[in-house]
Write a protein that holds these residues in place. Structure first.
Motif, PDB file in Angstrom:
ATOM      1  N   GLY A  34       0.811  -1.219   0.000  1.00 50.17           N
ATOM      2  CA  GLY A  34       0.000   0.000   0.000  1.00 50.17           C
ATOM      3  C   GLY A  34       0.843   1.267   0.000  1.00 50.17           C
ATOM      4  N   HIS A  35       2.058   1.152   0.514  1.00 47.95           N
ATOM      5  CA  HIS A  35       2.978   2.291   0.552  1.00 47.95           C
ATOM      6  C   HIS A  35       3.200   2.888  -0.846  1.00 47.95           C
ATOM      7  CE1 HIS A  35       6.437   4.655   1.995  1.00 47.95           C
ATOM      8  NE2 HIS A  35       7.022   4.301   0.858  1.00 47.95           N
ATOM      9  N   LYS A  54       1.076   3.100  -3.306  1.00 45.51           N
ATOM     10  CA  LYS A  54      -0.112   3.654  -3.978  1.00 45.51           C
ATOM     11  C   LYS A  54       0.212   5.008  -4.604  1.00 45.51           C
ATOM     12  CE  LYS A  54      -3.787   1.770  -1.040  1.00 45.51           C
ATOM     13  NZ  LYS A  54      -4.750   2.134   0.014  1.00 45.51           N
ATOM     14  N   THR A  55       0.828   5.873  -3.797  1.00 46.23           N
ATOM     15  CA  THR A  55       1.103   7.228  -4.289  1.00 46.23           C
ATOM     16  C   THR A  55       2.580   7.587  -4.188  1.00 46.23           C
ATOM     17  OG1 THR A  55       0.477   8.024  -2.107  1.00 46.23           O
ATOM     18  CG2 THR A  55      -1.205   8.162  -3.820  1.00 46.23           C
ATOM     19  N   ASN A  56       3.360   6.751  -3.513  1.00 48.80           N
ATOM     20  CA  ASN A  56       4.792   7.043  -3.393  1.00 48.80           C
ATOM     21  C   ASN A  56       5.561   6.520  -4.609  1.00 48.80           C
ATOM     22  OD1 ASN A  56       5.183   8.449  -0.861  1.00 48.80           O
ATOM     23  ND2 ASN A  56       4.582   6.560   0.179  1.00 48.80           N
TER      24      ASN A  56
HETATM   25  C1  LIG Z   1       4.288   7.465   1.334  1.00 46.92           C
HETATM   26  O1  LIG Z   1       5.491   7.588   2.046  1.00 46.92           O
HETATM   27  C2  LIG Z   1       5.398   8.382   3.206  1.00 46.92           C
HETATM   28  C3  LIG Z   1       6.801   8.579   3.774  1.00 46.92           C
HETATM   29  O2  LIG Z   1       7.458   7.354   3.952  1.00 46.92           O
HETATM   30  C4  LIG Z   1       4.435   7.725   4.192  1.00 46.92           C
HETATM   31  O3  LIG Z   1       4.296   8.517   5.332  1.00 46.92           O
HETATM   32  C5  LIG Z   1       3.084   7.551   3.503  1.00 46.92           C
HETATM   33  O4  LIG Z   1       2.212   6.834   4.345  1.00 46.92           O
HETATM   34  C6  LIG Z   1       3.235   6.803   2.200  1.00 46.92           C
HETATM   35  N1  LIG Z   1       1.976   6.782   1.476  1.00 46.92           N
HETATM   36  C7  LIG Z   1       1.167   5.729   1.501  1.00 46.92           C
HETATM   37  C8  LIG Z   1      -0.079   5.829   0.673  1.00 46.92           C
HETATM   38  O5  LIG Z   1       1.430   4.715   2.129  1.00 46.92           O
END
Ligand SMILES: *[C@@H]1O[C@H](CO)[C@@H](O)[C@H](O)[C@H]1NC(C)=O
Ligand SMILES: *[C@@H]1O[C@H](CO)[C@@H](O)[C@H](O)[C@H]1NC(C)=O
Ligand SMILES: *[C@@H]1O[C@H](CO)[C@@H](O)[C@H](O)[C@H]1NC(C)=O
Length: 382
Positions: free
Chosen positions: A284-285, A287-289
């Motif tokens: 999921g991290h 998704k937008t990163n």
């Molecule tokens: C994207 O990365 C940031 C920094 O690591 C994090 O705080 C954030 O939750 C991440 N976005 C998603 C959608 O997981």
């Protein structure tokens, strides 16, 4: 299928320029024969009235408008699919690696697809009814799509591949490029191969068929997916945005070759659903990163779906990623020139020049051959 007025307009729009080009080229090819240009008009006219249901292949397609015109036009310079090597205009030689997995042209079993949430229907766009002013086309925003669509479409026509533009809906809470696994999975059902190329990526050698490149890249009948290796960026001695958490360089989703195998569908499903985290905690991290679906593939999918070592193929960066002059910009350290597909991740505006150059390179070669063949009819030496 309903043959609508709109469909007819698309046909006419695609057909007419080809007919004109063909009349010109046929005139040069056959200087001295007055019947040839009329034959070309007749052949060209038939493409206007051809209906989708007349085709042997019942998949609806934008491509029917060009019929046999482009394959005929490019016949003198088209590389055979079984060629052992290809030599470009600068004398660089590219071998097929002695592989012969693909010996026959696959035609409409190959789909060349553009996938985007943007629509090239604005000023000078391919889907805009107003006459295009090529000089004013700027390779930016949705006009970038027009530039890419022209290049990808013409290429598909030369080799008899199918072509589609998949105008995708945005996916909630995801970066737009996440549409790729979903759309590709959907298209794959109807073809043997699906080849996706980004809107900022331009095919350089229009006469070189995919089948030759598949052999060159070691895409075997067992290969599910192939993507080029990314160019590495190094900031303060760290290449950590170019590699996955195991330190392996990521694959770049600017060019994706997919083969319709049961394994591929399983893999695409896993990729498309990655961010649900049902199978891959942590996905999921992305998704937008940065780098979104690209990183998700490299982080998770490629370690799970390559049981035989040839199910996932890494295309050399220099073949299908980067462009001349990229190295040194934005801390890029790899000199990948995009010999077959240039990917303008930076300097996107250059994609237009690149499209023009690729087309004029092949037209120039065609004309050169014909000036040579017909010099007695053309040349008046005083
Ligand atoms: C994207 O990365 C940031 C920094 O690591 C994090 O705080 C954030 O939750 C991440 N976005 C998603 C959608 O997981
Ligand atoms: C494809 O896979 C089959 C079964 O695993 C194997 O026998 C065959 O050698 C493979 N072919 C290639 C070209 O890798
Ligand atoms: C990459 O490394 C740099 C320098 O050590 C660090 O500041 C940055 O947070 C790292 N980025 C990622 C995505 O891990």
């Amino acid at each position: 299928m309903v043959f609508t007025f709109a469909t007819q307009r698309v046909l006419i729009n695609f057909c007419l320029p080809t007919v004109l080009v063909l009349i010109f080229v046929v005139s040069v090819f056959n200087a001295g024969s007055i019947t040839a240009p009329f034959q070309a008009i007749k052949d060209g006219a038939s493409c206007v009235s051809q209906r989708p249901e007349d085709q042997k292949d019942h998949r609806p397609s934008l491509a029917y408008g060009f019929g046999d015109l482009m394959p005929e036009l490019f016949k003198p310079i088209k590389l055979p699919v079984t060629a052992k090597d290809f030599i470009d205009q600068r004398g660089n030689k590219f071998v097929n690696g002695g592989r012969d997995y693909w010996k026959e042209p696959m035609g409409k079993d190959i789909l060349v697809v553009d996938i985007d949430t943007r629509n090239p229907n604005g000023e000078n766009g391919v889907f805009n009814a107003k006459k295009m002013d090529w000089e004013k086309v700027e390779a930016a925003g949705s006009s970038l799509l027009t530039v890419a669509h022209i290049n990808h479409f013409i290429y598909s026509q030369i080799h008899g591949y199918d072509y589609k533009f998949f105008h995708a809906k945005k996916i909630r809470n995801h970066f737009d490029t996440w549409i790729k696994p979903h759309a590709l999975q959907r298209m794959l059902h109807n073809y043997k191969f699906v080849v996706f190329i980004d809107a900022d990526a331009i095919i350089q050698h229009l006469e070189v068929p995919m089948e030759f490149l598949f052999n060159r890249w070691n895409i075997s009948p067992n290969t599910s997916i192939a993507m080029p290796i990314d160019t590495q960026q190094v900031f303060e001695g760290e290449n950590n945005i170019s590699v996955d958490s195991k330190g392996k360089i990521v694959l770049n989703s600017g060019v994706v070759v997919l083969q319709n195998l049961p394994h591929s569908h399983e893999m695409m499903q896993a990729w498309a659903e990655c961010t649900t985290e049902k199978r891959y905690p942590g996905c999921g991290h992305w998704k937008t990163n940065w780098s979104h679906e690209q990183r998700a593939f490299s982080e998770f999918i490629r370690y799970d779906f390559n049981p035989d070592g040839n199910n996932i193929v890494e295309i050399p960066c220099n073949d299908a990623n980067g462009f001349p002059g990229l190295v040194g910009q934005a801390s890029v350290v790899d000199d990948c020139k995009g010999e077959f597909v240039r990917h303008y991740t930076l300097n996107k505006g250059t994609a237009k020049t690149s499209t023009s150059d690729a087309l004029m390179q092949s037209m120039g070669e065609l004309l050169q051959k014909n000036f040579a063949n017909n010099h007695r009819n053309i040349l008046i030496e005083e």
